[in-house]
Design a protein around this motif. Sequence first.
Motif, PDB file in Angstrom:
ATOM      1  N   GLU A  37       0.809  -1.216   0.000  1.00 23.13           N
ATOM      2  CA  GLU A  37       0.000   0.000   0.000  1.00 23.13           C
ATOM      3  C   GLU A  37       0.850   1.277   0.000  1.00 23.13           C
ATOM      4  O   GLU A  37       0.324   2.367  -0.209  1.00 23.13           O
ATOM      5  CB  GLU A  37      -0.920   0.012   1.225  1.00 23.13           C
ATOM      6  CG  GLU A  37      -1.945  -1.095   1.225  1.00 23.13           C
ATOM      7  CD  GLU A  37      -2.758  -1.155   2.502  1.00 23.13           C
ATOM      8  OE1 GLU A  37      -3.575  -2.088   2.637  1.00 23.13           O
ATOM      9  OE2 GLU A  37      -2.578  -0.276   3.382  1.00 23.13           O
ATOM     10  N   GLY A  38       2.139   1.133   0.229  1.00 23.21           N
ATOM     11  CA  GLY A  38       3.026   2.283   0.280  1.00 23.21           C
ATOM     12  C   GLY A  38       4.399   1.840   0.745  1.00 23.21           C
ATOM     13  O   GLY A  38       4.732   0.650   0.685  1.00 23.21           O
ATOM     14  N   ALA A  48       1.953   7.154   1.765  1.00 21.84           N
ATOM     15  CA  ALA A  48       0.883   6.697   0.886  1.00 21.84           C
ATOM     16  C   ALA A  48       0.646   7.729  -0.215  1.00 21.84           C
ATOM     17  O   ALA A  48       0.784   8.933   0.002  1.00 21.84           O
ATOM     18  CB  ALA A  48      -0.405   6.484   1.679  1.00 21.84           C
ATOM     19  N   TRP A 129      -3.458   1.081   5.726  1.00 17.89           N
ATOM     20  CA  TRP A 129      -2.968   2.434   5.989  1.00 17.89           C
ATOM     21  C   TRP A 129      -4.120   3.387   6.314  1.00 17.89           C
ATOM     22  O   TRP A 129      -3.941   4.325   7.111  1.00 17.89           O
ATOM     23  CB  TRP A 129      -2.113   2.942   4.842  1.00 17.89           C
ATOM     24  CG  TRP A 129      -2.769   3.589   3.667  1.00 17.89           C
ATOM     25  CD1 TRP A 129      -3.061   2.993   2.476  1.00 17.89           C
ATOM     26  CD2 TRP A 129      -3.167   4.970   3.528  1.00 17.89           C
ATOM     27  NE1 TRP A 129      -3.627   3.896   1.606  1.00 17.89           N
ATOM     28  CE2 TRP A 129      -3.697   5.123   2.225  1.00 17.89           C
ATOM     29  CE3 TRP A 129      -3.130   6.077   4.361  1.00 17.89           C
ATOM     30  CZ2 TRP A 129      -4.197   6.336   1.752  1.00 17.89           C
ATOM     31  CZ3 TRP A 129      -3.620   7.288   3.891  1.00 17.89           C
ATOM     32  CH2 TRP A 129      -4.145   7.418   2.611  1.00 17.89           C
TER      33      TRP A 129
END
Length: 531
Positions: A37-38, A48, A129
């Motif tokens: 996600e990042g 992010a 996140w």
Amino acid sequence: MTDLAAALAGTGVTATGTLRANLLAPALVAEALRRGEGRLSEDGAFMAVTGQHTGRSVQDKFVADEPETTGDVWWGKVNQKLPADAFKRFAADVRAWLGARGELYTQDLYAGADPAHRIRVRLVTTNAWHALFARNMFIRPAAEELAGFVPDFTILHAPEMEADPAKHGCRSTTAIALSFAERIICIAGTSYAGEIKKSIFTVMNWLLPARGVLPMHCSANVGEKGDTALFFGLSGTGKTTLSSDPDRRLIGDDEHGWSPSGVFNFEGGCYAKVIDLSAEAEPQIFAATHRFGTVLENVVSDVAGKLDLADRSLTENTRSCYPIHYIPNVVPEGRAGLPKNVVMLTADAFGVLPPIAKLSAAQAMYHFLSGYTARVAGTEKGLGKEPQATFSTCFGAPFLPRHPEVYGKMLAERIAADGADCWLVNTGWTGGAYGTGKRMSIRHTRALLKAALDGSLARAEFVRDPFFGLMIPKAVPGVPAEVLNPRETWADKAAYDRTAKELVARFEKNFETFVGAVDDSVREVAIRAAA
């Protein structure tokens, strides 16, 4: 093993995949990294990128039009009507979409540090996140408080789902829809995490007036003598920066309630705008931005994770979200006494408002309803070379579900009851408009605020400004006298007069909306062109 029924109670979501409830920050970071996600900055903050949406989708916010609430909602561009049946279809599809995901994350949190006025919030989301963002942003219950947690409001967060305008009654594939009757918020088609935060602020703005509590878009801090100060202001005016004062304890940086017994934070975290953030000007926020557990939105770094806080390639609206205890001198309980000072911040890009002025109670209500600041080229898409005046009533129009007069009258009542001193502070330009003048010195602004908050400025000698009717101090320690009167900072006095008259006209036009809804004392102090 997560109890699916308990973790999803009250949400209407039926899940068959993996559900991870109330994970702590380290576990959420690990999950977000596992899922791609990042990535981490060199200091351990989670980075992010939100894609198409790097700010709130104001045109895609809707409120369900329900018999129980329709008469009290401030309908219009801020609160667009969504037929109740369309909301039900949208909510049902969001629930079904979430239930079909292989992995879900939930967080059970509070909004409101005062137990008498808090609400319980349950977030259901697909991304670790986003769960971490919510955990940073809201108030984290003690472990023993999670047993039997029943939400008052539920956020169904489906950032990758596309809304269907034809079926759901929305404008685009993005929709943020609230039902006050069903106590549900559905978010689809946007990964910008600020939608989660502001949806709950909207809820608090709906609930609290009925309880005799004024909800406010403001930061707050408290001095050694227990003197609470409020800082109202739109984005970019310095609300977060000026309330993070090493000599005062921070109550919160953005959302508060003012009850008959005092001030309380709605949140358990901060959401700071960090474009051009520096360790010298904002050391506390800078330090918090470089910590493990912080969530960074659309902040750019090199391949090693070293942050470039001046990089605007993704957006001007880069953000840092961290738990409030990352700021060293905070009020851990999130509550303090009644305000002694109310500060209204404006970034006047026309360069004609004074750096500080004392307001009467009637002027405070006028400027609260006006909610003035100015935007300049480079801060938002579509802006030309000239500054644009922006009026956001109550310094938070996008989050007001009730009519602005409700909040304005409550502010006047609270000021009258508690005897707070009120100030207008310009953190914008001086010596000329944007492009000619320069930004107000933060050193001067801090000196002015120090004098206001310690009570010495209230005893100063003042002169009345002829254009805006503002009371300007003649002298303040640490600030050159010529800085205090904006006209004296302009080389071309005639140009100042023309620009001031232009801004007066903008104030006058904006206030036409409220003239019939305020009493004579406010109408008398309204800014208007000289006869």
